[in-house]
Motif scaffolding. Structure first.
Motif, mmCIF file in Angstrom:
data_model
loop_
_atom_site.group_PDB
_atom_site.id
_atom_site.type_symbol
_atom_site.label_atom_id
_atom_site.label_comp_id
_atom_site.label_asym_id
_atom_site.label_seq_id
_atom_site.Cartn_x
_atom_site.Cartn_y
_atom_site.Cartn_z
ATOM 1 N N GLU A 147 -30.516 -17.402 -86.730
ATOM 2 C CA GLU A 147 -31.102 -18.080 -87.893
ATOM 3 C C GLU A 147 -30.980 -17.168 -89.099
ATOM 4 O O GLU A 147 -31.708 -16.191 -89.232
ATOM 5 C CB GLU A 147 -32.569 -18.426 -87.616
ATOM 6 C CG GLU A 147 -33.275 -19.101 -88.764
ATOM 7 C CD GLU A 147 -32.522 -20.318 -89.265
ATOM 8 O OE1 GLU A 147 -31.819 -20.189 -90.293
ATOM 9 O OE2 GLU A 147 -32.627 -21.379 -88.624
ATOM 10 N N LEU A 148 -30.022 -17.482 -89.976
ATOM 11 C CA LEU A 148 -29.735 -16.629 -91.123
ATOM 12 C C LEU A 148 -30.384 -17.125 -92.410
ATOM 13 O O LEU A 148 -30.256 -16.469 -93.449
ATOM 14 C CB LEU A 148 -28.217 -16.522 -91.320
ATOM 15 C CG LEU A 148 -27.431 -15.986 -90.114
ATOM 16 C CD1 LEU A 148 -25.940 -15.967 -90.414
ATOM 17 C CD2 LEU A 148 -27.915 -14.596 -89.712
ATOM 18 N N PRO A 191 -38.702 -19.871 -89.317
ATOM 19 C CA PRO A 191 -39.293 -19.134 -88.194
ATOM 20 C C PRO A 191 -38.234 -18.761 -87.160
ATOM 21 O O PRO A 191 -37.167 -19.377 -87.087
ATOM 22 C CB PRO A 191 -40.308 -20.125 -87.619
ATOM 23 C CG PRO A 191 -39.794 -21.474 -88.020
ATOM 24 C CD PRO A 191 -39.140 -21.274 -89.357
ATOM 25 N N LEU A 192 -38.567 -17.775 -86.362
ATOM 26 C CA LEU A 192 -37.661 -17.306 -85.321
ATOM 27 C C LEU A 192 -37.647 -18.309 -84.182
ATOM 28 O O LEU A 192 -38.687 -18.692 -83.660
ATOM 29 C CB LEU A 192 -38.153 -15.940 -84.823
ATOM 30 C CG LEU A 192 -37.196 -15.080 -84.030
ATOM 31 C CD1 LEU A 192 -35.940 -14.768 -84.843
ATOM 32 C CD2 LEU A 192 -37.890 -13.788 -83.631
ATOM 33 N N GLY A 193 -36.466 -18.758 -83.807
ATOM 34 C CA GLY A 193 -36.331 -19.737 -82.738
ATOM 35 C C GLY A 193 -35.853 -19.111 -81.442
ATOM 36 O O GLY A 193 -35.134 -18.116 -81.437
ATOM 37 N N ARG A 198 -30.310 -3.741 -90.720
ATOM 38 C CA ARG A 198 -30.628 -5.139 -90.991
ATOM 39 C C ARG A 198 -29.624 -6.024 -90.266
ATOM 40 O O ARG A 198 -28.412 -5.830 -90.360
ATOM 41 C CB ARG A 198 -30.617 -5.418 -92.496
ATOM 42 C CG ARG A 198 -31.687 -4.637 -93.251
ATOM 43 C CD ARG A 198 -31.739 -5.013 -94.720
ATOM 44 N NE ARG A 198 -32.216 -6.370 -94.907
ATOM 45 C CZ ARG A 198 -33.501 -6.732 -94.896
ATOM 46 N NH1 ARG A 198 -34.438 -5.823 -94.705
ATOM 47 N NH2 ARG A 198 -33.847 -7.972 -95.090
ATOM 48 N N THR A 199 -30.139 -7.020 -89.574
ATOM 49 C CA THR A 199 -29.301 -7.884 -88.745
ATOM 50 C C THR A 199 -28.855 -9.150 -89.464
ATOM 51 O O THR A 199 -27.925 -9.815 -89.010
ATOM 52 C CB THR A 199 -30.067 -8.309 -87.488
ATOM 53 O OG1 THR A 199 -31.171 -9.160 -87.867
ATOM 54 C CG2 THR A 199 -30.602 -7.099 -86.738
ATOM 55 N N GLY A 200 -29.540 -9.520 -90.536
ATOM 56 C CA GLY A 200 -29.305 -10.803 -91.183
ATOM 57 C C GLY A 200 -30.227 -11.898 -90.671
ATOM 58 O O GLY A 200 -30.328 -12.974 -91.278
ATOM 59 N N ILE A 201 -30.913 -11.650 -89.548
ATOM 60 C CA ILE A 201 -31.926 -12.585 -89.045
ATOM 61 C C ILE A 201 -33.238 -12.193 -89.713
ATOM 62 O O ILE A 201 -33.893 -11.215 -89.334
ATOM 63 C CB ILE A 201 -32.034 -12.516 -87.509
ATOM 64 C CG1 ILE A 201 -30.676 -12.818 -86.877
ATOM 65 C CG2 ILE A 201 -33.088 -13.497 -86.996
ATOM 66 C CD1 ILE A 201 -30.637 -12.620 -85.376
ATOM 67 N N ARG A 202 -33.604 -12.919 -90.745
ATOM 68 C CA ARG A 202 -34.630 -12.426 -91.668
ATOM 69 C C ARG A 202 -36.007 -12.281 -91.039
ATOM 70 O O ARG A 202 -36.757 -11.372 -91.394
ATOM 71 C CB ARG A 202 -34.677 -13.334 -92.898
ATOM 72 C CG ARG A 202 -33.329 -13.362 -93.630
ATOM 73 C CD ARG A 202 -33.411 -14.033 -94.977
ATOM 74 N NE ARG A 202 -32.079 -14.132 -95.575
ATOM 75 C CZ ARG A 202 -31.864 -14.437 -96.838
ATOM 76 N NH1 ARG A 202 -32.883 -14.667 -97.651
ATOM 77 N NH2 ARG A 202 -30.636 -14.517 -97.306
#
Length: 255
Positions: A220-221, A226-228, A159-163
């Protein structure tokens, strides 16, 4: 030994932009120019997936044209944006790729043993290590328990923390971790997919992701965001092996 890593090139047909703003071909060309100018040159380049945007034959044709100037041996694996059978067809001249099934293979010609893992499953964005692939990896590691080994794969199993990215998942991550724990000869696991440089300890080894040659994802944590995409410079990684240890450098390229 110097191992270069490029990843997430996301090549489209010539003249087609990525996300209406990124020219992935131009950026990959710059990265290859940079790699060719390194002194000393890398011994190998590992391309860790998402080499095309949509897995189309014309995209792979363009990719092969862009890779042609590279003056270093290259080994490739697919990512979730690739299509395995079209990928296999596009790289049919590469002796190391298996003729059927997942694109797993080993390269024994260097001081560090290289093991390629295909973590893709057509139609899924997340990673997969099923029983067949886990058994294959376990058996290959057992053949050389004392040789320093690097595993390269597309999806990171942590898990990266970038949800928005973590939500895509990785089936078989715990089982893969158990194999890694049993094999201390694994010096490094390198991945793509994240479009960011991340390093951590994982099941007794070091695992990392590399910058994309195309574009990077925003850090983005927060949940439910949304993923930017951010137009940070393209990049690649250098994994340098010597005197029984490995150092990883993350390199930026002027676009």
């Amino acid at each position: 030994m110097i191992i270069a890593q490029i990843t997430d090139t996301h090549i489209r047909r010539k003249g087609k932009l990525l996300h209406h703003m990124v020219n992935p071909g131009k950026r990959l060309r710059k990265a290859i120019e940079h790699l060719n100018l390194l002194d000393p040159k890398p011994d190998v380049v590992l391309a860790t997936g998402d080499l095309t945007e949509s897995g189309k034959r014309k995209e792979y044709k363009r990719l092969r044209e862009l890779l042609e100037p590279l003056r270093v041996p290259m080994y490739v694996i697919p990512g979730n944006h690739d299509r395995r059978e079209v990928f296999r067809e596009a790289f049919a001249d590469q002796y190391y790729l298996p003729a059927y099934g997942p694109l797993n293979y080993t390269i024994e010609d260097y001081p560090v043993r290289l093991i390629a893992l295909d973590t893709t499953n057509d139609g899924e964005a997340g990673g997969v290590m099923d029983d067949e692939r886990l058994a294959w990896l376990d058996s290959r590691l057992a053949l050389a328990p004392n040789r320093p080994t690097l595993i390269f794969m597309h999806h990171p199993p942590f898990r990266t923390g970038i949800r928005a990215l973590d939500a895509l998942g990785f089936r078989g991550a715990d089982e893969l971790g158990a194999i890694v724990r049993r094999n201390p000869q694994i010096e490094r696991i390198i991945c793509g997919h994240i479009h960011r440089a991340i390093e951590m300890r994982w099941n007794g080894t070091t695992i990392c992701t590399a910058l994309s040659t195309a574009h990077q994802f925003a850090l983005e944590l927060r949940s439910l965001h949304p993923l930017g995409i951010v137009l940070e410079p393209p990049g690649f990684a250098l994994h340098i092996w010597g005197e029984g240890q490995m150092a990883t450098h993350h390199c930026l390229v002027s676009p």
